[in-house]
Design a protein around this motif. Structure first.
Motif, PDB file in Angstrom:
ATOM      1  N   ASP A 194      -2.077 -16.769   9.003  1.00  0.00           N
ATOM      2  CA  ASP A 194      -3.257 -17.250   9.726  1.00  0.00           C
ATOM      3  C   ASP A 194      -3.837 -18.897   9.238  1.00  0.00           C
ATOM      4  O   ASP A 194      -4.125 -18.729   8.002  1.00  0.00           O
ATOM      5  N   ARG A 195      -2.858 -19.792   9.926  1.00  0.00           N
ATOM      6  CA  ARG A 195      -3.245 -21.104   9.131  1.00  0.00           C
ATOM      7  C   ARG A 195      -4.500 -21.528   8.950  1.00  0.00           C
ATOM      8  O   ARG A 195      -4.605 -22.451   7.957  1.00  0.00           O
ATOM      9  N   ASP A 196      -5.414 -21.264   9.943  1.00  0.00           N
ATOM     10  CA  ASP A 196      -6.780 -21.765   9.729  1.00  0.00           C
ATOM     11  C   ASP A 196      -7.658 -21.002   8.409  1.00  0.00           C
ATOM     12  O   ASP A 196      -8.192 -21.608   7.726  1.00  0.00           O
ATOM     13  N   ALA A 197      -7.243 -19.902   8.229  1.00  0.00           N
ATOM     14  CA  ALA A 197      -7.971 -19.185   7.209  1.00  0.00           C
ATOM     15  C   ALA A 197      -7.054 -19.191   5.917  1.00  0.00           C
ATOM     16  O   ALA A 197      -7.681 -18.820   4.886  1.00  0.00           O
ATOM     17  N   GLY A 198      -6.026 -19.873   5.766  1.00  0.00           N
ATOM     18  CA  GLY A 198      -4.852 -19.711   4.935  1.00  0.00           C
ATOM     19  C   GLY A 198      -4.724 -18.786   4.104  1.00  0.00           C
ATOM     20  O   GLY A 198      -4.392 -18.519   2.965  1.00  0.00           O
ATOM     21  N   ALA A 199      -4.553 -17.459   5.186  1.00  0.00           N
ATOM     22  CA  ALA A 199      -4.178 -16.319   4.580  1.00  0.00           C
ATOM     23  C   ALA A 199      -3.178 -15.624   5.603  1.00  0.00           C
ATOM     24  O   ALA A 199      -2.871 -15.774   6.682  1.00  0.00           O
ATOM     25  N   PHE A 200      -2.440 -14.505   5.000  1.00  0.00           N
ATOM     26  CA  PHE A 200      -1.456 -13.884   5.530  1.00  0.00           C
ATOM     27  C   PHE A 200      -2.055 -12.462   6.303  1.00  0.00           C
ATOM     28  O   PHE A 200      -3.223 -12.210   5.558  1.00  0.00           O
ATOM     29  N   ARG A 201      -1.493 -12.098   7.522  1.00  0.00           N
ATOM     30  CA  ARG A 201      -1.815 -10.868   7.993  1.00  0.00           C
ATOM     31  C   ARG A 201      -0.886  -9.986   8.517  1.00  0.00           C
ATOM     32  O   ARG A 201       0.267 -10.342   8.565  1.00  0.00           O
ATOM     33  N   ALA A 202      -1.246  -8.809   8.370  1.00  0.00           N
ATOM     34  CA  ALA A 202      -0.256  -7.581   8.875  1.00  0.00           C
ATOM     35  C   ALA A 202      -1.240  -6.648   9.720  1.00  0.00           C
ATOM     36  O   ALA A 202      -2.172  -6.028   9.094  1.00  0.00           O
ATOM     37  N   VAL A 203      -1.070  -6.636  11.055  1.00  0.00           N
ATOM     38  CA  VAL A 203      -1.817  -6.048  11.890  1.00  0.00           C
ATOM     39  C   VAL A 203      -1.119  -4.663  12.595  1.00  0.00           C
ATOM     40  O   VAL A 203       0.063  -5.116  12.985  1.00  0.00           O
ATOM     41  N   LEU A 223      -2.533  -4.730   4.048  1.00  0.00           N
ATOM     42  CA  LEU A 223      -1.552  -6.112   3.400  1.00  0.00           C
ATOM     43  C   LEU A 223      -1.414  -6.166   1.748  1.00  0.00           C
ATOM     44  O   LEU A 223      -2.432  -5.774   1.184  1.00  0.00           O
ATOM     45  N   VAL A 224      -0.260  -6.438   1.434  1.00  0.00           N
ATOM     46  CA  VAL A 224      -0.013  -6.290   0.061  1.00  0.00           C
ATOM     47  C   VAL A 224       0.256  -7.936  -0.647  1.00  0.00           C
ATOM     48  O   VAL A 224      -0.590  -8.127  -1.407  1.00  0.00           O
ATOM     49  N   ALA A 225       0.984  -8.448   0.157  1.00  0.00           N
ATOM     50  CA  ALA A 225       1.290  -9.826  -0.070  1.00  0.00           C
ATOM     51  C   ALA A 225       1.746 -10.724   0.955  1.00  0.00           C
ATOM     52  O   ALA A 225       2.468 -10.081   1.865  1.00  0.00           O
ATOM     53  N   GLY A 226       1.885 -11.903   0.646  1.00  0.00           N
ATOM     54  CA  GLY A 226       2.587 -12.910   1.667  1.00  0.00           C
ATOM     55  C   GLY A 226       3.033 -14.276   1.049  1.00  0.00           C
ATOM     56  O   GLY A 226       2.554 -14.790   0.127  1.00  0.00           O
ATOM     57  N   GLY A 239      10.357 -22.642   5.366  1.00  0.00           N
ATOM     58  CA  GLY A 239      10.588 -22.284   6.857  1.00  0.00           C
ATOM     59  C   GLY A 239      10.777 -20.828   6.855  1.00  0.00           C
ATOM     60  O   GLY A 239      10.697 -20.276   7.876  1.00  0.00           O
ATOM     61  N   VAL A 240      10.173 -19.898   5.830  1.00  0.00           N
ATOM     62  CA  VAL A 240      10.594 -18.770   6.072  1.00  0.00           C
ATOM     63  C   VAL A 240       9.312 -17.830   5.538  1.00  0.00           C
ATOM     64  O   VAL A 240       8.770 -18.479   4.524  1.00  0.00           O
ATOM     65  N   THR A 241       8.699 -17.068   6.334  1.00  0.00           N
ATOM     66  CA  THR A 241       7.426 -16.281   6.197  1.00  0.00           C
ATOM     67  C   THR A 241       7.876 -14.812   5.756  1.00  0.00           C
ATOM     68  O   THR A 241       8.682 -14.260   6.217  1.00  0.00           O
ATOM     69  N   VAL A 242       7.244 -14.459   4.479  1.00  0.00           N
ATOM     70  CA  VAL A 242       7.503 -13.193   4.030  1.00  0.00           C
ATOM     71  C   VAL A 242       6.202 -12.539   3.731  1.00  0.00           C
ATOM     72  O   VAL A 242       5.417 -12.899   3.190  1.00  0.00           O
ATOM     73  N   VAL A 243       6.103 -11.283   4.351  1.00  0.00           N
ATOM     74  CA  VAL A 243       4.749 -10.645   4.262  1.00  0.00           C
ATOM     75  C   VAL A 243       5.463  -9.135   4.022  1.00  0.00           C
ATOM     76  O   VAL A 243       6.180  -8.691   4.490  1.00  0.00           O
ATOM     77  N   THR A 244       4.449  -8.813   2.947  1.00  0.00           N
ATOM     78  CA  THR A 244       4.741  -7.197   2.548  1.00  0.00           C
ATOM     79  C   THR A 244       3.556  -6.511   2.837  1.00  0.00           C
ATOM     80  O   THR A 244       2.509  -6.953   2.313  1.00  0.00           O
ATOM     81  N   TYR A 245       3.655  -5.095   3.308  1.00  0.00           N
ATOM     82  CA  TYR A 245       2.504  -4.362   3.534  1.00  0.00           C
ATOM     83  C   TYR A 245       2.882  -2.942   3.314  1.00  0.00           C
ATOM     84  O   TYR A 245       4.233  -2.602   3.204  1.00  0.00           O
ATOM     85  N   ARG A 246       1.985  -2.245   3.706  1.00  0.00           N
ATOM     86  CA  ARG A 246       2.105  -0.404   3.359  1.00  0.00           C
ATOM     87  C   ARG A 246       1.276   0.030   4.730  1.00  0.00           C
ATOM     88  O   ARG A 246       0.238  -0.366   4.957  1.00  0.00           O
ATOM     89  N   ARG A 247       2.123   1.195   4.809  1.00  0.00           N
ATOM     90  CA  ARG A 247       1.473   2.067   6.032  1.00  0.00           C
ATOM     91  C   ARG A 247       1.979   3.249   5.615  1.00  0.00           C
ATOM     92  O   ARG A 247       2.822   3.445   5.131  1.00  0.00           O
ATOM     93  N   PRO A 248       0.834   4.446   6.121  1.00  0.00           N
ATOM     94  CA  PRO A 248       1.262   5.678   5.856  1.00  0.00           C
ATOM     95  C   PRO A 248       2.323   6.360   6.678  1.00  0.00           C
ATOM     96  O   PRO A 248       2.671   5.872   7.588  1.00  0.00           O
ATOM     97  N   LEU A 249       2.922   7.351   6.051  1.00  0.00           N
ATOM     98  CA  LEU A 249       4.112   7.875   6.616  1.00  0.00           C
ATOM     99  C   LEU A 249       3.484   8.685   7.992  1.00  0.00           C
ATOM    100  O   LEU A 249       4.170   8.775   9.093  1.00  0.00           O
ATOM    101  N   GLN A 250       2.561   9.106   7.926  1.00  0.00           N
ATOM    102  CA  GLN A 250       1.636  10.184   8.888  1.00  0.00           C
ATOM    103  C   GLN A 250       0.122   9.453   8.997  1.00  0.00           C
ATOM    104  O   GLN A 250      -0.428   9.516   8.126  1.00  0.00           O
ATOM    105  N   THR A 251      -0.207   9.428  10.250  1.00  0.00           N
ATOM    106  CA  THR A 251      -1.800   9.040  10.625  1.00  0.00           C
ATOM    107  C   THR A 251      -2.096  10.159  11.316  1.00  0.00           C
ATOM    108  O   THR A 251      -1.396  11.047  11.832  1.00  0.00           O
ATOM    109  N   ASN A 252      -3.416   9.868  11.782  1.00  0.00           N
ATOM    110  CA  ASN A 252      -4.179  11.143  12.717  1.00  0.00           C
ATOM    111  C   ASN A 252      -4.333  10.477  13.900  1.00  0.00           C
ATOM    112  O   ASN A 252      -5.130  11.223  14.602  1.00  0.00           O
TER     113      ASN A 252
END
Length: 601
Positions: free
Chosen positions: A372-381, A411-414, A419-432
């Motif tokens: 997110d260039r305006d916020a200066g933050a990485f996102r994982a959605v 989101l864990v890190a970004g 020219g390379v974007t790297v984003v690390t995130y965590r997601r549950p193995l099982q959701t409801n």
């Protein structure tokens, strides 16, 4: 009295279940349920007030996040002024003797960027160096060139922003655990200075929970690099750790270092029940993971190396020379690191195919990652793909939350460099969520998909080109170990040669127009010509891709009837008028819906 106590205990049990925590062996913390928001109950901090609007549609509610930061909820501005900025000062009213509050905070130009269009955006503002909320009297949206105040909000004189809270050190019980005084930086972040621990515990973690003492009824907290692996040894290091998912310090009674295997407490610190700390809105700049591994290639200053040399145990290249993904199972979660060679206004999508037997967008469960260039933050959605179209709020390529689901991605890190974007995130193995989310299985291969595409104005995924996606049925067993097929680093790939847009086509001296829908023209077509993301289709007028139409005032022009074109044509907009000539674009022209004879006067 006994009934009242029983009611309180029942409410606390319900609260703990809802927050994912557990009660310990019949004992309670002294404070019961606490205010989760800080800042007087608001999730955004201490209320300052609402913008008073004078021009350009300024709207928004302002909060003091901490002593140096403000948060604007629902900020709107039409973006049409040539030299507008957020502006602060300590005079009685806004005037030219103020200071710019840059937004976004990080920029690569000599001067801060001019404020652009916003529609109900949530914005974090960091005051200029050395300035605190108590040092200013107002926040304004101000045009320097014309010295005009578009809107303002005044800071109450008695305002006390939320502040960091200093705690005692870890209680020293086992394995040489000790530290300096621990600080709660915000509602999710702990700063632990001078941490010592011998690393000899076979199954030790940072651990939080409820009750008067740490017990096995607790929750793991990722370490300073976002990992849930057992803790290593520490020799006087300063680290920050963040609570997982939606948990905050208002949900817990203690922070400990705990050995799960032997149910042993190595040391802990209690969390006070009278906290009033800043909310966690992204204003706290924590140490990036690469700092803790100085030989790692993920430092922002390094010019080469392979990002997949870090600790995750598996790596696959999904789109040759453009997209790689690492993964590792950590408890009941999957840690994913996706890297993409792409523009900084693009996203990378990775996730589970909607069809168990082949690659399919329809029904897919993916995560969209981007800067997110305006916020200066990485996102994982978290996204669910119900149709191959932009999200309309009910169907299409939609964030889970926009269609009534839940965003289960953390989101864990970004990082972005070369020219390379790297984003690390965590997601549950099982959701409801049985519809929007697919479970991550560990006992067999599953089909995965990936793509790169442009972001639209909502910072949501737009249509990608045909070559910007996985073309084969790629299968991954997420339960595997050492599945390493990445042979080179994306950081070492040569820069892509820029492709020039086709020159705009023109229609001159023609009076009859036909319109049809066709392809966008790829990397030289619609998007590079207009500067706007495409929907995957484009208009052709007289078989020319989004041409300019030159029409003379007072002359009649005929649009040959095509009912498929009427809806979009009636949304076109006039873009330029000359004294004797009107210049239109097929992208942006306005034609009447009620007639097929057009006279531009």
């Amino acid at each position: 009295m006994l009934a009242a106590i029983g009611s309180l205990r029942l409410r606390r049990v319900i609260f703990l279940l809802l927050t994912g925590l557990s009660i310990s062996d019949g004992r309670w913390g002294s404070g019961g349920q606490r205010d989760r928001g800080g800042g007087g109950g608001s999730p955004y901090g201490r209320l300052v007030g609402q913008f008073r609007e004078y021009a350009h549609g300024i709207q928004g509610t302002v909060y003091a996040v901490d002593e140096n930061s403000l948060f604007v909820e629902g900020f709107s501005y039409d973006g049409s002024a040539p030299d507008a900025f957020f502006w602060v000062g300590n005079t009685d009213r806004p005037n030219p003797n103020g200071l710019i509050v840059p937004y976004p905070q990080e920029y690569n130009t000599r001067d801060p960027p001019v404020l652009r269009y916003h529609n109900k955006a949530n914005i974090v503002l960091k005051l200029p160096a050395g300035k605190r909320v108590k040092d200013i009297k107002w926040l304004s949206v101000w045009c320097r060139r014309f010295t005009v105040n578009f809107g303002e909000v005044f800071i109450p004189e008695d305002l006390e922003p939320p502040r960091r809270r200093v705690l005692p050190e870890f209680k020293r019980l086992a394995h040489g655990l000790r530290s300096g005084n621990i600080t709660i930086l915000d509602a999710k972040t702990f700063y632990i200075p001078n941490l010592h621990y011998d690393g000899a515990g076979p199954d030790a973690y940072f651990w939080v929970g409820n009750g008067s003492e740490p017990t096995s009824f607790g929750v793991k907290v990722p370490n300073e690099v976002g990992s849930l692996e057992p803790l290593r040894g520490y020799q006087g290091e300063d680290i920050e750790i963040q609570l997982p998912r939606n948990m905050t310090v208002y949900d817990i009674d203690w922070l400990a270092v705990w050995c799960v295997q032997y149910r042993h407490n190595f040391g802990h610190v209690y969390i006070p029940h009278d906290l009033d700390v800043p909310p966690a809105l992204g204003q706290t700049k924590i140490t990036p993971p690469w700092w803790y591994s100085p030989t790692s290639s993920t430092t922002a200053s390094s010019g080469g190396g392979s990002w997949n040399e870090t600790e995750l145990s598996n790596c696959r290249e999904l789109i040759p020379d453009r997209v790689q993904v690492q993964w590792e199972v950590q408890g009941d979660s999957l840690l994913v690191r996706v890297a993409a060679r792409m523009g900084d206004s693009h996203y990378v999508a990775f996730g589970l195919s909607g069809d168990e037997n082949r690659a399919s967008m329809l029904g897919a469960d993916v995560v969209i990652s981007f800067l997110d260039r305006d916020a200066g933050a990485f996102r994982a959605v978290d996204y669910y793909l119900s149709a191959t179209a932009q999200c309309d709020g009910a169907n299409g390529v939609c964030p889970d939350e926009r269609i009534g689901g839940r965003d289960d991605v953390e989101l864990v890190a970004g990082e972005r460099r070369n020219g390379v974007t790297v984003v690390t995130y965590r997601r549950p193995l099982q959701t409801n969520e049985p519809i929007n989310d697919r479970p991550v299985t560990l006992d067999r291969e599953v089909v995965v998909i990936a793509a790169i595409g442009p972001l639209n104005a909502r910072l949501e995924a737009n249509a990608h080109e045909a070559e910007d996606k996985t073309t084969d049925d790629i299968r991954i067993n997420f339960g595997s170990q050492n599945d390493q097929t990445c042979t080179s680093s994306l950081f070492n790939q040569p820069e892509e040669t820029p492709v020039e847009a086709w020159p705009p086509m023109k229609i001159i001296d023609e009076t009859v127009f036909t319109a049809r829908i066709g392809p966008t023209g790829g990397k030289r077509g619609y998007t590079p010509i207009t500067g706007h993301p495409s929907w995957g289709i484009a208009w052709y007028i007289n078989d020319k891709l989004i041409p300019e139409l030159y029409v003379i005032r007072g002359k009649t022009y005929i649009h040959q009837k095509n009912t498929k074109c009427l809806y979009v044509l009636q949304n076109f907009i006039l873009i330029k008028i000359e004294p004797s000539l009107v210049i239109f674009s097929a992208l942006l022209i306005h034609l009447s819906r009620s007639s097929h004879l057009y006279q531009f006067i």
